[in-house]
Enzyme design. Structure first.
Site, PDB file in Angstrom:
ATOM      1  CD  GLU A  80     -18.266  16.593  10.353  1.00  0.00           C
ATOM      2  OE1 GLU A  80     -18.791  16.147  11.373  1.00  0.00           O
ATOM      3  OE2 GLU A  80     -18.912  17.174   9.465  1.00  0.00           O
ATOM      4  CG  ASN A 125     -25.156  19.142  12.182  1.00  0.00           C
ATOM      5  OD1 ASN A 125     -26.265  19.678  12.118  1.00  0.00           O
ATOM      6  ND2 ASN A 125     -24.433  18.888  11.099  1.00  0.00           N
ATOM      7  CB  SER A 138     -20.109   6.924  11.778  1.00  0.00           C
ATOM      8  OG  SER A 138     -20.850   6.993  10.574  1.00  0.00           O
ATOM      9  N   GLY A 196     -22.743   9.635   8.474  1.00  0.00           N
ATOM     10  CA  GLY A 196     -24.051   8.995   8.369  1.00  0.00           C
ATOM     11  C   GLY A 196     -24.008   7.609   7.757  1.00  0.00           C
ATOM     12  CG  HIS A 201     -21.979  19.532   7.442  1.00  0.00           C
ATOM     13  ND1 HIS A 201     -22.521  18.606   6.573  1.00  0.00           N
ATOM     14  CD2 HIS A 201     -21.753  18.878   8.610  1.00  0.00           C
ATOM     15  CE1 HIS A 201     -22.617  17.444   7.201  1.00  0.00           C
ATOM     16  NE2 HIS A 201     -22.156  17.576   8.431  1.00  0.00           N
ATOM     17  CE  LYS A 210     -25.543  15.726   9.788  1.00  0.00           C
ATOM     18  NZ  LYS A 210     -24.921  14.647   9.000  1.00  0.00           N
ATOM     19  CD  GLU A 239     -25.215  16.224   5.721  1.00  0.00           C
ATOM     20  OE1 GLU A 239     -25.891  17.019   6.389  1.00  0.00           O
ATOM     21  OE2 GLU A 239     -24.820  15.123   6.178  1.00  0.00           O
TER      22      GLU A 239
HETATM   23  P1  PGA Z   1     -22.944  11.533  11.634  1.00  0.00           P
HETATM   24  O1  PGA Z   1     -22.806  13.037  11.062  1.00  0.00           O
HETATM   25  O2  PGA Z   1     -22.473  11.574  13.061  1.00  0.00           O
HETATM   26  O3  PGA Z   1     -24.396  11.202  11.490  1.00  0.00           O
HETATM   27  O4  PGA Z   1     -22.057  10.674  10.785  1.00  0.00           O
HETATM   28  C1  PGA Z   1     -21.705  13.821  11.381  1.00  0.00           C
HETATM   29  C2  PGA Z   1     -21.839  15.186  10.770  1.00  0.00           C
HETATM   30  O5  PGA Z   1     -22.402  15.296   9.665  1.00  0.00           O
HETATM   31  O6  PGA Z   1     -21.403  16.193  11.351  1.00  0.00           O
END
Ligand code: PGA
Length: 251
Positions: free
Chosen positions: A166, A9, A212, A172, A94, A11, A96
């Protein structure tokens, strides 16, 4: 054995030129891999990346979609527009989208049903925040997101759904759930799907882990029986990191 599904992803990263050059590199380097592979560039790069990955073993994903098919919806992108770019998988719910843009389970569910009826596969993201984990309500939160996200989805349609667990506190942040902790939540999700649908459907369901994921931790995560792939953010942005992550999904 469920085939591993390794997804990136991107983003809000990469211009059209950057995304296309990077997608070409991935096509060249990931050609022989046995895992299912998907990349989800930002909307503006979908058409160009779609043309680049066409005919390869890399699928094109979108990071979101509108809950309507067309009309007066300023700022939204419809499923038919996404499909025209070559998209066949949509990431929905997601964290976010849920926590920054305040998407509810009800809205996520509308998008899930629409994407499935339009012939796209869905990655439905679920996961608890740090304070929810501290309060011990991880299972309650995940149960609600799974149940409400899949409201009205048939067993037949569920074959085109992947669930991504997740934990929000791991996205992140560099923190990640231990493989055993993540696996325990995956087992919980699989049991829940067996209850809502049936054990056969639950057994086939692909459940990704996200938060992560890096080249250094992906192997131990993938070694867990109920972790069937990864949804990767930061580490999906360079071939140096994403190629070994995808390779960890080899059968
Ligand atoms: P990340 O994000 O690997 O940067 O932690 C994962 C995600 O948001 O799907």
């Amino acid at each position: 054995m469920r085939r591993k599904f390794m997804a990136g992803n991107w983003k809000m990263h990469k211009t059209i030129a950057e995304a296309t050059a990077y997608a070409r590199e991935l096509v060249d380097r990931l050609g022989g891999e046995s895992a299912r592979i998907m990349i989800a560039p930002p909307f503006t790069a979908l058409a160009a990346v779609g043309a680049t990955v066409k005919g390869s073993n890399i699928q094109l994903g979108a990071q979101n979609c509108a809950p309507e098919l067309s009309g007066a919806h300023t700022g939204e992108v419809s499923l038919s527009m996404l499909k025209e770019c070559g998209v066949n998988v949509v990431i929905l719910g997601h964290s976010e989208r849920r926590h920054v843009y305040l998407e509810t389970d009800e809205l996520v569910n509308r998008k899930v049903k629409l994407a499935l009826s339009e012939g796209c596969d869905v990655i439905l993201c679920v996961g608890e925040t740090e304070s929810e984990r501290d309060k011990g309500v991880t299972e309650k939160v995940v149960k609600q997101q799974v149940k409400e996200g899949l409201q009205g989805v048939s067993a037949e349609e569920l074959k085109r759904v992947v669930i991504a667990y997740e934990p929000v506190w791991a996205i992140g942040t560099g923190k990640n759930a231990t493989p055993q902790d993540a696996n325990a939540v995956h087992v919980f999700i699989r049991r829940l799907i067996a209850e809502i649908y049936d054990p056969g459907v639950a057994e086939r369901l692909v459940i990704q882990y996200g938060g992560s994921v890096k080249p250094g931790n992906v192997k131990e995560l993938m070694a867990e029986e109920n972790i069937d792939g990864a949804l990767v953010g930061g580490a999906s942005l360079s071939a140096e990191q994403f190629v070994p992550i995808v390779q960890a999904g080899r059968s």
